[in-house]
Design a protein around this motif. Structure first.
Motif, PDB file in Angstrom:
ATOM      1  N   VAL A  10      -0.886  12.948  -2.501  1.00  0.00           N
ATOM      2  CA  VAL A  10       0.206  12.383  -3.296  1.00  0.00           C
ATOM      3  C   VAL A  10       0.506  10.968  -2.806  1.00  0.00           C
ATOM      4  CG1 VAL A  10       2.592  12.706  -4.049  1.00  0.00           C
ATOM      5  CG2 VAL A  10       1.164  14.704  -3.554  1.00  0.00           C
ATOM      6  N   ARG A  11       0.512   9.993  -3.713  1.00  0.00           N
ATOM      7  CA  ARG A  11       0.746   8.590  -3.362  1.00  0.00           C
ATOM      8  C   ARG A  11       1.955   8.047  -4.124  1.00  0.00           C
ATOM      9  NH1 ARG A  11      -3.978   7.206  -0.047  1.00  0.00           N
ATOM     10  NH2 ARG A  11      -5.173   9.142  -0.160  1.00  0.00           N
ATOM     11  N   GLU A  56       7.074   2.675 -12.450  1.00  0.00           N
ATOM     12  CA  GLU A  56       6.697   2.979 -11.076  1.00  0.00           C
ATOM     13  C   GLU A  56       5.223   3.372 -11.032  1.00  0.00           C
ATOM     14  OE1 GLU A  56       8.435   2.630  -8.429  1.00  0.00           O
ATOM     15  OE2 GLU A  56      10.515   2.468  -9.124  1.00  0.00           O
ATOM     16  N   THR A  57       4.687   3.452  -9.814  1.00  0.00           N
ATOM     17  CA  THR A  57       3.300   3.870  -9.625  1.00  0.00           C
ATOM     18  C   THR A  57       3.272   5.098  -8.729  1.00  0.00           C
ATOM     19  OG1 THR A  57       2.487   1.602  -9.817  1.00  0.00           O
ATOM     20  CG2 THR A  57       1.039   3.187  -8.759  1.00  0.00           C
ATOM     21  N   ALA A  58       2.524   6.108  -9.162  1.00  0.00           N
ATOM     22  CA  ALA A  58       2.368   7.315  -8.358  1.00  0.00           C
ATOM     23  C   ALA A  58       1.037   7.966  -8.713  1.00  0.00           C
ATOM     24  CB  ALA A  58       3.521   8.286  -8.599  1.00  0.00           C
ATOM     25  N   VAL A  59       0.505   8.722  -7.773  1.00  0.00           N
ATOM     26  CA  VAL A  59      -0.761   9.426  -7.981  1.00  0.00           C
ATOM     27  C   VAL A  59      -0.631  10.825  -7.407  1.00  0.00           C
ATOM     28  CG1 VAL A  59      -3.236   9.496  -7.474  1.00  0.00           C
ATOM     29  CG2 VAL A  59      -2.107   7.291  -7.836  1.00  0.00           C
ATOM     30  N   LEU A  84       8.609  13.400  -6.340  1.00  0.00           N
ATOM     31  CA  LEU A  84       7.300  14.051  -6.431  1.00  0.00           C
ATOM     32  C   LEU A  84       7.277  15.349  -5.636  1.00  0.00           C
ATOM     33  CD1 LEU A  84       5.006  10.906  -5.966  1.00  0.00           C
ATOM     34  CD2 LEU A  84       5.220  12.271  -8.044  1.00  0.00           C
ATOM     35  N   GLU A  85       7.847  15.321  -4.446  1.00  0.00           N
ATOM     36  CA  GLU A  85       7.865  16.534  -3.629  1.00  0.00           C
ATOM     37  C   GLU A  85       8.664  17.643  -4.313  1.00  0.00           C
ATOM     38  OE1 GLU A  85       9.103  18.204   0.811  1.00  0.00           O
ATOM     39  OE2 GLU A  85       9.235  16.042   0.380  1.00  0.00           O
ATOM     40  N   THR A  86       9.821  17.285  -4.835  1.00  0.00           N
ATOM     41  CA  THR A  86      10.666  18.287  -5.496  1.00  0.00           C
ATOM     42  C   THR A  86       9.941  18.939  -6.663  1.00  0.00           C
ATOM     43  OG1 THR A  86      12.698  17.131  -4.874  1.00  0.00           O
ATOM     44  CG2 THR A  86      12.821  18.639  -6.759  1.00  0.00           C
ATOM     45  N   ARG A  87       9.325  18.113  -7.484  1.00  0.00           N
ATOM     46  CA  ARG A  87       8.677  18.639  -8.694  1.00  0.00           C
ATOM     47  C   ARG A  87       7.445  19.476  -8.365  1.00  0.00           C
ATOM     48  NH1 ARG A  87      10.027  20.859 -13.124  1.00  0.00           N
ATOM     49  NH2 ARG A  87       8.419  20.761 -14.726  1.00  0.00           N
ATOM     50  N   ILE A  88       6.643  19.031  -7.388  1.00  0.00           N
ATOM     51  CA  ILE A  88       5.442  19.787  -7.016  1.00  0.00           C
ATOM     52  C   ILE A  88       5.826  21.145  -6.451  1.00  0.00           C
ATOM     53  CG2 ILE A  88       3.515  19.845  -5.369  1.00  0.00           C
ATOM     54  CD1 ILE A  88       3.290  16.779  -5.814  1.00  0.00           C
ATOM     55  N   ARG A  89       6.848  21.185  -5.623  1.00  0.00           N
ATOM     56  CA  ARG A  89       7.315  22.471  -5.085  1.00  0.00           C
ATOM     57  C   ARG A  89       7.799  23.393  -6.213  1.00  0.00           C
ATOM     58  NH1 ARG A  89       8.118  23.030   0.339  1.00  0.00           N
ATOM     59  NH2 ARG A  89       8.043  21.152   1.664  1.00  0.00           N
ATOM     60  N   GLN A  90       8.582  22.836  -7.133  1.00  0.00           N
ATOM     61  CA  GLN A  90       9.111  23.644  -8.238  1.00  0.00           C
ATOM     62  C   GLN A  90       7.990  24.232  -9.091  1.00  0.00           C
ATOM     63  OE1 GLN A  90      11.646  20.829 -10.246  1.00  0.00           O
ATOM     64  NE2 GLN A  90      13.482  21.416  -9.066  1.00  0.00           N
ATOM     65  N   LEU A  91       7.014  23.399  -9.415  1.00  0.00           N
ATOM     66  CA  LEU A  91       5.917  23.861 -10.258  1.00  0.00           C
ATOM     67  C   LEU A  91       5.110  24.953  -9.575  1.00  0.00           C
ATOM     68  CD1 LEU A  91       4.556  20.590 -11.898  1.00  0.00           C
ATOM     69  CD2 LEU A  91       5.572  22.551 -13.069  1.00  0.00           C
ATOM     70  N   ALA A  92       4.816  24.760  -8.300  1.00  0.00           N
ATOM     71  CA  ALA A  92       4.019  25.750  -7.579  1.00  0.00           C
ATOM     72  C   ALA A  92       4.719  27.105  -7.547  1.00  0.00           C
ATOM     73  CB  ALA A  92       3.735  25.261  -6.162  1.00  0.00           C
ATOM     74  N   MET A 131       0.839  -1.185   0.000  1.00  0.00           N
ATOM     75  CA  MET A 131       0.000   0.000   0.000  1.00  0.00           C
ATOM     76  C   MET A 131       0.884   1.249   0.000  1.00  0.00           C
ATOM     77  SD  MET A 131      -3.115  -1.173   2.536  1.00  0.00           S
ATOM     78  CE  MET A 131      -4.100   0.270   2.099  1.00  0.00           C
ATOM     79  N   ALA A 132       0.366   2.315  -0.572  1.00  0.00           N
ATOM     80  CA  ALA A 132       1.186   3.478  -0.892  1.00  0.00           C
ATOM     81  C   ALA A 132       1.462   4.374   0.304  1.00  0.00           C
ATOM     82  CB  ALA A 132       0.493   4.299  -1.982  1.00  0.00           C
ATOM     83  N   ALA A 133       2.575   5.113   0.200  1.00  0.00           N
ATOM     84  CA  ALA A 133       2.800   6.245   1.088  1.00  0.00           C
ATOM     85  C   ALA A 133       1.819   7.342   0.694  1.00  0.00           C
ATOM     86  CB  ALA A 133       4.234   6.751   0.951  1.00  0.00           C
ATOM     87  N   CYS A 134       1.422   8.152   1.655  1.00  0.00           N
ATOM     88  CA  CYS A 134       0.447   9.209   1.386  1.00  0.00           C
ATOM     89  C   CYS A 134       0.923  10.521   1.980  1.00  0.00           C
ATOM     90  CB  CYS A 134      -0.916   8.832   1.978  1.00  0.00           C
ATOM     91  SG  CYS A 134      -2.167  10.115   1.777  1.00  0.00           S
ATOM     92  N   ASP A 135       1.118  11.523   1.128  1.00  0.00           N
ATOM     93  CA  ASP A 135       1.500  12.858   1.574  1.00  0.00           C
ATOM     94  C   ASP A 135       0.399  13.850   1.208  1.00  0.00           C
ATOM     95  OD1 ASP A 135       3.960  11.820   2.401  1.00  0.00           O
ATOM     96  OD2 ASP A 135       4.834  12.135   0.416  1.00  0.00           O
ATOM     97  N   THR A 136       0.264  14.892   1.998  1.00  0.00           N
ATOM     98  CA  THR A 136      -0.744  15.916   1.744  1.00  0.00           C
ATOM     99  C   THR A 136      -0.067  17.266   1.551  1.00  0.00           C
ATOM    100  OG1 THR A 136      -2.377  14.740   3.095  1.00  0.00           O
ATOM    101  CG2 THR A 136      -2.803  17.060   2.643  1.00  0.00           C
ATOM    102  N   VAL A 137      -0.427  17.928   0.470  1.00  0.00           N
ATOM    103  CA  VAL A 137       0.188  19.206   0.123  1.00  0.00           C
ATOM    104  C   VAL A 137      -0.878  20.298   0.101  1.00  0.00           C
ATOM    105  CG1 VAL A 137       1.720  20.382  -1.493  1.00  0.00           C
ATOM    106  CG2 VAL A 137       1.683  17.881  -1.430  1.00  0.00           C
ATOM    107  N   THR A 138      -0.607  21.382   0.792  1.00  0.00           N
ATOM    108  CA  THR A 138      -1.471  22.561   0.729  1.00  0.00           C
ATOM    109  C   THR A 138      -0.698  23.694   0.076  1.00  0.00           C
ATOM    110  OG1 THR A 138      -2.628  21.909   2.757  1.00  0.00           O
ATOM    111  CG2 THR A 138      -2.865  24.188   2.042  1.00  0.00           C
ATOM    112  N   ILE A 139      -1.246  24.214  -1.023  1.00  0.00           N
ATOM    113  CA  ILE A 139      -0.596  25.303  -1.748  1.00  0.00           C
ATOM    114  C   ILE A 139      -1.494  26.537  -1.666  1.00  0.00           C
ATOM    115  CG2 ILE A 139       0.259  26.120  -3.978  1.00  0.00           C
ATOM    116  CD1 ILE A 139       0.789  23.199  -4.710  1.00  0.00           C
TER     117      ILE A 139
END
Length: 407
Positions: free
Chosen positions: A278-279, A250-253, A289-297, A201-209
């Motif tokens: 984020v999974r 790989e699998t990611a969401v 995933l964290e690096t890319r989401i931060r960069q895009l935001a 089962m996946a790791a789960c992170d929550t991002v608030t932008i």
């Protein structure tokens, strides 16, 4: 005849006489378990408020001869039973909390607590483990110690019940050589078991932008910095994170679950806010995933003259089943229900589970049990746990404990 024949015959005779729990052994508890499950279902309690539920569990365990320790990690509790002189110990966990969902099943035992519902089957998981407790207590066909762990607050993400129980010294106070847990699985035939060694089962992170622009009049947008425009652009850009920056093997969401901005059609607001789930299944992908989401935001906001604030919260880790314990748990299922009802290496699940924290500290296995092929999905207001699984699950946990702590 071999000189060892009498010894072999004696050994086989002893082995053949030994009997572990079968499906039929828990059938006489069906009505009681159903009543317990529906009682819990009708009275759901949210994370760390499971006072009534834990009280009911503790009372039943004590009536069957378990030593009960309350208040472990908040509203959690552990029921302990020893038999024989064996030094080995095992932990079995069930979760107790409900969800903030308004139930729409129309069942006679539907939630009596407005806006709260057992929409994930934790009422069933608790009743199953209680069924195993009753069976283990009356037969005591094991040699060692069993700790039944009733956990609060599985649903809330970071800072949930598993972390609280571990911080409260769970494994120091209740030593376990291995730990096992179970979750029902809608979409799979009732009574069928799913296993997977390794990441399951996946790791789960929550991002608030939060995007901060400059509010103004809707008729004069050139005098403002529109955070809604930035948010819309970022929504589209985030769709590239998995498709273009994660290895296809790989699998990611990345799912944007909320987007809020503004209160009136003729006003450009000062800010917009989005929340993202984020999974992932590996530390490398999780970090990427964290690096890319931060960069895009940050870059999207800057490109429009706005500012982005990113709050990235790491939630549950990847749930990783240990090889040996998963193979053992699979064998128990095959013995109980037959190989045709057991999936050995099921597909990975992008949902998350705080049982993963337990598996970081002890070897073990998290099992999925089919809730019915055509049943409503988890976290759905029309969901209900399949009571046909109550005796199946109770027999499974009983047999697993008996085999793990065999005399």
């Amino acid at each position: 005849m071999s000189e060892h024949a009498p010894e072999i015959e004696s050994y086989l005779g002893t082995t053949l006489k030994r009997r572990f729990c079968a499906l039929a052994d828990t059938l006489d508890s069906r009505a009681e378990l159903e009543a317990i499950r529906r009682n819990i279902h009708q009275n759901p309690e949210l994370a760390f408020d499971e006072v009534r539920t834990s009280g009911l569990v503790a009372s039943l365990l004590e009536s069957w001869g378990f030593t009960v320790t309350r208040g472990v990690g908040g509203t959690g509790l552990v029921g302990t039973l020893k038999a024989g002189t064996g030094a080995r110990s095992i932990g079995i966990r069930a979760d107790m909390d409900a969800l903030p969902i308004h139930e729409r099943t129309g069942l006679p035992y539907a939630s009596a607590n407005e806006g709260r519902m057992h929409a994930c089957g934790h009422d069933g998981h608790t009743a199953i483990l209680l069924g195993a407790a009753k069976q283990l207590a009356r037969t005591q066909n094991f040699n060692g110690t069993v700790h039944l762990i009733f956990q609060p607050a599985e649903e809330i993400g970071a800072g949930g019940g598993a972390e609280r129980m571990l911080a409260d010294g769970l494994f120091e106070r209740f030593p376990c050589d291995a730990i096992f847990g179970l979750h029902n699985h809608p979409g799979v035939e009732q009574g069928h078991f799913l296993f997977r060694a390794g990441p399951f089962m996946a790791a789960c992170d929550t991002v608030t932008i939060t995007i901060r622009g400059k509010g103004g009049h809707a008729a004069r947008p050139h005098q403002s910095v529109d955070p809604i425009l930035v948010a819309g652009s970022l929504v589209m850009a985030l769709q590239s994170v998995v498709s273009r920056y994660v290895d296809p093997n790989e699998t990611a969401v990345v799912t944007i679950g909320t987007l809020h901005a503004g209160h009136a059609p003729n006003v450009i607001p000062d800010s917009a806010r989005m929340e993202i789930s984020v999974r992932s299944f590996s530390p490398e992908v999780r970090a990427s995933l964290e690096t890319r989401i931060r960069q895009l935001a940050l870059s999207q906001a800057e490109g429009y003259g706005a500012v982005a604030e990113v709050n990235y919260v790491h939630g549950y880790p990847v749930l990783i089943n240990s090889e040996r314990e998963t193979e053992f748990a699979r064998q128990i299922a095959e013995e109980l229900v037959g190989a045709d009802k057991v999936v050995t290496q099921a597909a990975r699940i992008t949902g998350s589970e705080d049982f993963a924290y337990f598996l970081q500290q002890r070897p073990g296995c998290f099992v999925r049990l089919g809730n019915g092929a055509n049943q409503p999905l988890l976290h759905n207001p029309g969901y209900d746990f399949n009571d046909e699984n109550l005796t199946v699950g109770a027999a499974y946990w009983t047999r697993l404990v008996e085999r793990y702590l065999a005399r």
